[in-house]
Design a protein around this motif. Structure first.
Motif, short mmCIF file in Angstrom:
data_model
loop_
_atom_site.label_atom_id
_atom_site.label_comp_id
_atom_site.label_asym_id
_atom_site.label_seq_id
_atom_site.Cartn_x
_atom_site.Cartn_y
_atom_site.Cartn_z
N ILE A 290 32.38 65.88 59.15
CA ILE A 290 33.16 67.06 59.58
C ILE A 290 34.65 66.76 59.54
N LEU A 291 35.05 65.59 60.04
CA LEU A 291 36.47 65.24 60.03
C LEU A 291 37.02 65.11 58.62
N LEU A 292 36.28 64.46 57.74
CA LEU A 292 36.75 64.32 56.36
C LEU A 292 36.84 65.66 55.65
N ASN A 293 35.91 66.56 55.91
CA ASN A 293 35.98 67.89 55.31
C ASN A 293 37.16 68.68 55.84
N ALA B 281 46.80 54.50 47.60
CA ALA B 281 47.66 53.97 48.66
C ALA B 281 47.65 54.89 49.89
N LYS B 282 47.62 56.20 49.64
CA LYS B 282 47.58 57.14 50.77
C LYS B 282 46.32 56.95 51.59
N TRP B 283 45.18 56.76 50.92
CA TRP B 283 43.92 56.60 51.63
C TRP B 283 43.92 55.31 52.45
N LEU B 284 44.53 54.26 51.93
CA LEU B 284 44.60 53.01 52.68
C LEU B 284 45.49 53.17 53.92
N ILE B 285 46.57 53.92 53.77
CA ILE B 285 47.44 54.19 54.92
C ILE B 285 46.69 55.01 55.96
N TYR B 286 45.99 56.04 55.53
CA TYR B 286 45.22 56.87 56.46
C TYR B 286 44.15 56.04 57.17
N LEU C 281 43.87 51.89 63.63
CA LEU C 281 44.81 51.58 64.70
C LEU C 281 44.57 52.48 65.91
N LEU C 282 44.42 53.78 65.67
CA LEU C 282 44.17 54.71 66.77
C LEU C 282 42.84 54.41 67.46
N LEU C 283 41.82 54.07 66.68
CA LEU C 283 40.53 53.72 67.27
C LEU C 283 40.64 52.46 68.11
#
Length: 68
Positions: free
Chosen positions: A61-64, A2-7, A13-15
């Motif tokens: 890079i962002l995911l790391n 659920a956290k990953w879906l929220i992220y 949304l930001l994109l």
């Protein structure tokens, strides 16, 4: 999960907001030297190889950074 879906929702949304208010933000996408564009009278084919490599590196890079 659920956290990953929220992220993922927040990132999308930001994109979407960024692309709406700054349309030139991704104007480089698809126009790099390694991107393949084949156009004929009946069809068009677009293969963004260089753009996808750059996008993959940035996302890695962002995911790391978020993982740590």
């Amino acid at each position: 999960m659920a956290k990953w879906l929220i992220y993922a929702g927040v990132v999308l949304l930001l994109l979407g907001v960024a692309l709406h208010y700054a349309p030139g933000l991704l104007s480089w996408f698809g126009k790099l030297p390694g991107d393949i564009r084949i156009e004929s009278e009946r069809s068009r084919t677009f293969i963004p190889i260089s753009s996808m490599v750059i996008l993959s590196v940035v996302l890695t890079i962002l995911l790391n950074l978020f993982r740590r």
